[in-house]
Write an enzyme that holds these catalytic residues in place. Structure first.
Site, PDB file in Angstrom:
ATOM      1  N   TYR A  19      14.749  31.608   6.832  1.00 28.01           N
ATOM      2  CA  TYR A  19      13.468  32.191   7.359  1.00 28.01           C
ATOM      3  C   TYR A  19      13.677  32.744   8.858  1.00 28.01           C
ATOM      4  O   TYR A  19      14.021  31.935   9.487  1.00 28.01           O
ATOM      5  CB  TYR A  19      12.274  31.649   7.052  1.00 28.01           C
ATOM      6  CG  TYR A  19      12.080  31.665   5.486  1.00 28.01           C
ATOM      7  CD1 TYR A  19      11.716  32.519   4.876  1.00 28.01           C
ATOM      8  CD2 TYR A  19      11.853  30.361   4.865  1.00 28.01           C
ATOM      9  CE1 TYR A  19      11.375  32.680   3.687  1.00 28.01           C
ATOM     10  CE2 TYR A  19      11.530  30.473   3.363  1.00 28.01           C
ATOM     11  CZ  TYR A  19      11.339  31.485   2.884  1.00 28.01           C
ATOM     12  OH  TYR A  19      10.876  31.490   1.376  1.00 28.01           O
ATOM     13  N   MET A  36      10.736  25.020   1.762  1.00 25.07           N
ATOM     14  CA  MET A  36       9.824  24.135   1.027  1.00 25.07           C
ATOM     15  C   MET A  36      10.875  23.336   0.021  1.00 25.07           C
ATOM     16  O   MET A  36      10.705  22.105  -0.127  1.00 25.07           O
ATOM     17  CB  MET A  36       8.839  25.006  -0.033  1.00 25.07           C
ATOM     18  CG  MET A  36       8.077  24.186  -0.984  1.00 25.07           C
ATOM     19  SD  MET A  36       7.198  25.173  -1.958  1.00 25.07           S
ATOM     20  CE  MET A  36       5.810  25.664  -0.920  1.00 25.07           C
ATOM     21  N   ARG A  76     -10.635   0.145  15.197  1.00 17.60           N
ATOM     22  CA  ARG A  76     -10.417   0.834  13.933  1.00 17.60           C
ATOM     23  C   ARG A  76     -11.092   0.171  12.736  1.00 17.60           C
ATOM     24  O   ARG A  76     -12.134   0.884  12.069  1.00 17.60           O
ATOM     25  CB  ARG A  76      -8.932   0.667  13.773  1.00 17.60           C
ATOM     26  CG  ARG A  76      -8.326   1.905  12.661  1.00 17.60           C
ATOM     27  CD  ARG A  76      -7.057   1.748  12.418  1.00 17.60           C
ATOM     28  NE  ARG A  76      -6.404   0.487  11.817  1.00 17.60           N
ATOM     29  CZ  ARG A  76      -5.088   0.515  11.453  1.00 17.60           C
ATOM     30  NH1 ARG A  76      -4.236   1.439  11.333  1.00 17.60           N
ATOM     31  NH2 ARG A  76      -4.833  -0.925  10.868  1.00 17.60           N
ATOM     32  N   LYS A 130       0.871  -1.235  -0.167  1.00 13.42           N
ATOM     33  CA  LYS A 130      -0.035   0.076   0.024  1.00 13.42           C
ATOM     34  C   LYS A 130       0.995   1.233  -0.166  1.00 13.42           C
ATOM     35  O   LYS A 130       2.027   1.056   0.173  1.00 13.42           O
ATOM     36  CB  LYS A 130      -0.990  -0.060   1.013  1.00 13.42           C
ATOM     37  CG  LYS A 130      -0.386   0.020   2.587  1.00 13.42           C
ATOM     38  CD  LYS A 130      -1.237  -0.073   3.766  1.00 13.42           C
ATOM     39  CE  LYS A 130      -0.421  -0.045   4.981  1.00 13.42           C
ATOM     40  NZ  LYS A 130      -1.230   0.004   6.418  1.00 13.42           N
TER      41      LYS A 130
END
Length: 345
Positions: free
Chosen positions: A242, A290, A128, A33
């Protein structure tokens, strides 16, 4: 090249599967998955299929498309989320095996796809997914009359060997399934490590295939190198990044590296992460942005062209510890901008 280089070792994935399979006397499937835990589901499944895996698990039906296209009709592909509304066509067309989680899913599946294979998930205490004990008692006769291919549950605390929850869930699973003539499955990676009483007829390793804990003996499956874009000298007292969040306490050489939170390098790693130039550790200073990291390379003898974030010096779980998370998240957040080199099977 200004993007990071992600090297994926499929031979290591196969070796990890074989090691886990060797711990049991039952069948061993593979969980692929989340795009094969970030490594590429089609390539991972292809390598494992060649190694003998014939049953794969995905989280949702859509994840099966790439695997079925790669491997054709031979392997069984089971879907943990079961038979969701709108999934009937893809389940039929891709010949998927939904692992049904509720009375509603069971009813829907038997009505929409009579005779189509399915499995059942039971809730043994995790709260769950799966049928609770009373629900299972009410529908077990009907469900078992339709010849499910598997009855399974999932352990909540298998990564903590001494946690009493595992024994509690094992007892509940036995109460709910002893005597049925259907293959049973309880163990993922952590359950395999707990020992034979948790193995039943099928195990479903996931994270252990990809080099993560709790399978501490697993082989690492990835390396991640990030290119250095620029080197600059910063005077004592100058700031970097930053928010002026880091200030040099000595004359410092800063490498600006291509990679950031858009690439799955968590912002939480600001002023925490370590990269490596060979065996030389180099600290991230200032904020993870980023697209960029700023790294202190003052003590590196030469000028680095790249720095290693994940490799022999630092595993996915080492990095996860710095970020206050787990290796699963490190893997599944690997960014789409990396240049990927896959080798092995």
């Amino acid at each position: 090249m200004s993007t990071g280089r992600l090297t994926i070792d499929l031979d290591a994935v196969v070796a990890n599967w074989r090691a886990l399979d060797g711990m049991t006397n039952c069948k061993t499937a593979a969980v692929v998955k989340a795009n094969g835990y970030g490594l590429g589901a089609a390539n991972v499944a292809k390598a494992l299929f060649k190694a003998g895996v014939r049953q794969f698990f995905v989280a949702v039906a859509e994840e099966a498309t790439a695997i079925r296209e790669e491997l054709g009709p031979k392997p069984d592909i089971s879907v943990f989320s079961g038979h969701m509304k709108g999934d009937t066509d893809i389940i039929r067309e891709l010949r998927l095996t939904p692992i049904l989680n509720s009375v509603e899913q069971l009813t829907q599946h038997l009505e929409a796809l009579p005779g189509h294979p399915f499995g059942i998930q039971l809730d043994t205490g995790m709260n769950r997914l799966g049928l609770e004990m009373q629900e299972w008692a009410a529908v077990a006769e009907l469900a078992l009359s339709q010849n499910p291919t598997l009855v399974m549950s999932h352990l909540a605390c298998a990564d903590e060997p001494d946690h009493p929850m595992s024994a509690y869930q094992l007892d509940n699973f036995r109460k709910m399934t002893d005597g049925i003539n259907v293959p049973r499955s309880l163990a993922a990676t952590g359950g395999i490590l707990l020992g034979p009483e948790y193995h039943f007829d099928l195990t479903r390793p996931g994270i252990g295939l990809y080099g993560g804990l709790p399978f501490a003996q697993s082989s690492p499956t990835i390396e991640l190198d990030l290119p250095v874009i620029q080197i600059r000298d910063v005077a004592e007292g100058e700031v970097v990044g930053y928010g002026n969040s880091w200030q040099a306490e000595r004359p410092t050489r800063i490498a600006t590296v291509s990679g950031g939170y858009a690439d799955g390098i968590f912002r939480m790693l600001s002023d925490r992460a370590t990269l490596y130039h060979g065996q030389q550790p180099c600290k991230v200073v200032g904020r993870v942005s980023m697209d960029l990291l700023t790294v202190d390379v003052t003590d590196v003898a030469d000028i680095p062209s790249k720095l290693t974030l994940i490799g022999p010096q630092q595993t996915i779980d080492d990095l996860a510890l710095q970020a206050g998370t787990i290796g699963y998240e490190v893997l599944t957040q690997l960014g789409g901008r990396y240049t990927r080199k896959t080798f092995g099977k």
